[in-house]
Design a protein around this motif. Structure first.
Motif, PDB file in Angstrom:
ATOM      1  N   PRO A 197      35.113  40.564   7.606  1.00  0.00           N
ATOM      2  CA  PRO A 197      34.669  39.842   8.810  1.00  0.00           C
ATOM      3  C   PRO A 197      35.827  39.123   9.477  1.00  0.00           C
ATOM      4  O   PRO A 197      36.710  38.575   8.816  1.00  0.00           O
TER       5      PRO A 197
ATOM      6  N   THR B  57      33.564  33.579  10.281  1.00  0.00           N
ATOM      7  CA  THR B  57      32.239  33.214   9.786  1.00  0.00           C
ATOM      8  C   THR B  57      31.883  31.820  10.281  1.00  0.00           C
ATOM      9  O   THR B  57      32.718  30.918  10.246  1.00  0.00           O
TER      10      THR B  57
ATOM     11  N   GLU C 229      28.336  36.223  10.375  1.00  0.00           N
ATOM     12  CA  GLU C 229      29.603  36.931  10.161  1.00  0.00           C
ATOM     13  C   GLU C 229      29.849  37.863  11.346  1.00  0.00           C
ATOM     14  O   GLU C 229      28.961  38.612  11.747  1.00  0.00           O
TER      15      GLU C 229
END
Length: 362
Positions: A45, A48, A66
């Motif tokens: 990712p 976040t 995410e």
């Protein structure tokens, strides 16, 4: 007693969805089997966000988002695989396990009865961006004292704190209930669209007492079950004004009933629109200025104007709110029994609980 797995909580917790993050196996090497279960072909990712929406009764709706960059077809296919596992509940077990460990530790430290409830999962693909969204209710997260909400001890454990750090690609965002004002905040936090925000960094760490966050409600705010954060006195005042206006018009022999304020109507026939009816017993709010409505009531008004059902994407378009805010709000309303969410393919159909949705428009 704090679970034996708790020493690895922080590393697992803030490598969001450890089973779907390729960075987990390197950034958290040696932490434990759950932290090392990522596959090299899975996506890392980009960032976040941990969003905490507080409620007057001390509960909090946590939403973990995410965001993924989908730079090519391989990334898109990998994200779709990750998404399917996520929606099935197979890729966030470690994250939920560690949050439950944090819940148990905080409950022991504070003496409050805490629980994680109403877990929901959602996703979005928008061009070259993908998102996974995990939400749940954390009951009694904040300490309630009259109209004061305090979050300091919500992060405590019997021996310290369960939130010790935020990475550079992580942010913690806290939103107050309507009518609450921030009166104390951590040194490295700042305001972002009315929310308290803390962005992580290489040296962002927390110890007991660092997250001393306090909100104060106004004089009309009372703690209790979440009812849309619309102050009771406001609705009573509006009804009183309408009632007095009706009496005065009757005594003066008037035939028309004025609306509250100078709110326009939806009539587009170019003529004089019929005078609006007084607020209905079911809580209809068409004659109330939108600025006086809570977010929940705005959604209910949209549903009323659209025959009792709408697609979630249309609610996003008509309100101008973000997808994340609408998703979180609708999940909360669904949990409170104010609306029903029905998953149809890749879309959600939103309706009132008693609405017949057997016939769905395209």
């Amino acid at each position: 007693m704090v679970p034996r797995a708790f020493p690895v909580l922080l590393v697992l917790l803030f490598v969001a969805f450890p089973a779907v993050s390729a960075a987990t196996s390197t950034a958290a090497a040696g932490v434990g089997p759950a932290a090392q279960s990522a596959q090299s072909q899975e996506l890392d990712p980009e960032n976040t966000t941990f969003h905490v929406q507080l409620r007057p009764n001390g509960d909090a709706r946590w939403t973990i988002i995410e965001r993924f960059n989908l730079t090519d077809e391989n990334d898109t296919r990998a994200f779709e695989t990750t998404r399917d596992a996520f929606l099935a509940g197979n890729s966030d077990r470690a994250l939920l396990t560690e949050f439950r460990a944090a819940n148990d530790a905080a409950a022991t430290a504070t003496g409050r009865d805490m629980a994680l409830r109403n877990v929901s999962r959602d996703y979005e693909i928008d061009g070259d961006r993908g998102r996974l969204v995990l939400s749940f209710n954390w009951t009694n997260f904040a300490a309630v004292n009259g109209s004061r909400l305090s979050l300091q001890d919500a992060f405590y454990t019997p021996d310290g704190t369960w939130l010790t750090t935020l990475r550079s690609d992580q942010s913690l965002i806290i939103s107050p209930p309507q009518g609450y004002t921030l009166t104390n905040s951590p040194p490295d936090s700042y305001f972002d669209n009315g929310n308290l925000r803390i962005d992580g960094g290489p040296t962002t760490t927390f110890e007991r007492g660092d997250l001393d966050i306090v909100y104060e409600g106004d004089s009309t705010t009372q703690p209790g079950p979440n009812t849309g954060d619309f102050p009771l006195w406001t609705g009573m005042s509006l009804l009183l004004i309408v009632g007095l206006a009706a009496v005065l018009l009757y005594l003066n022999g008037q035939d028309e009933f004025p609306s509250v304020g100078s709110v326009g109507t939806d009539s587009d026939d170019g003529g004089d629109a019929p005078a609006p009816e007084p607020p209905a017993a079911d809580g209809a709010t068409d004659d109330i200025d939108a600025e006086l409505l809570s977010d929940e009531e705005r959604v209910e008004r949209l549903l009323t104007r659209n025959g009792g059902r709408m697609k979630q994407a249309r609610i996003v378009k008509e309100t101008g709110w973000s997808n994340a805010k609408v998703s979180q709000l609708l999940s909360s309303m669904d949990e409170d029994g104010r609306i029903d969410k029905l998953r149809i393919g890749r879309e959600n159909l939103i309706s009132f609980p008693d609405e017949d949705v057997t016939e769905i428009e395209d």
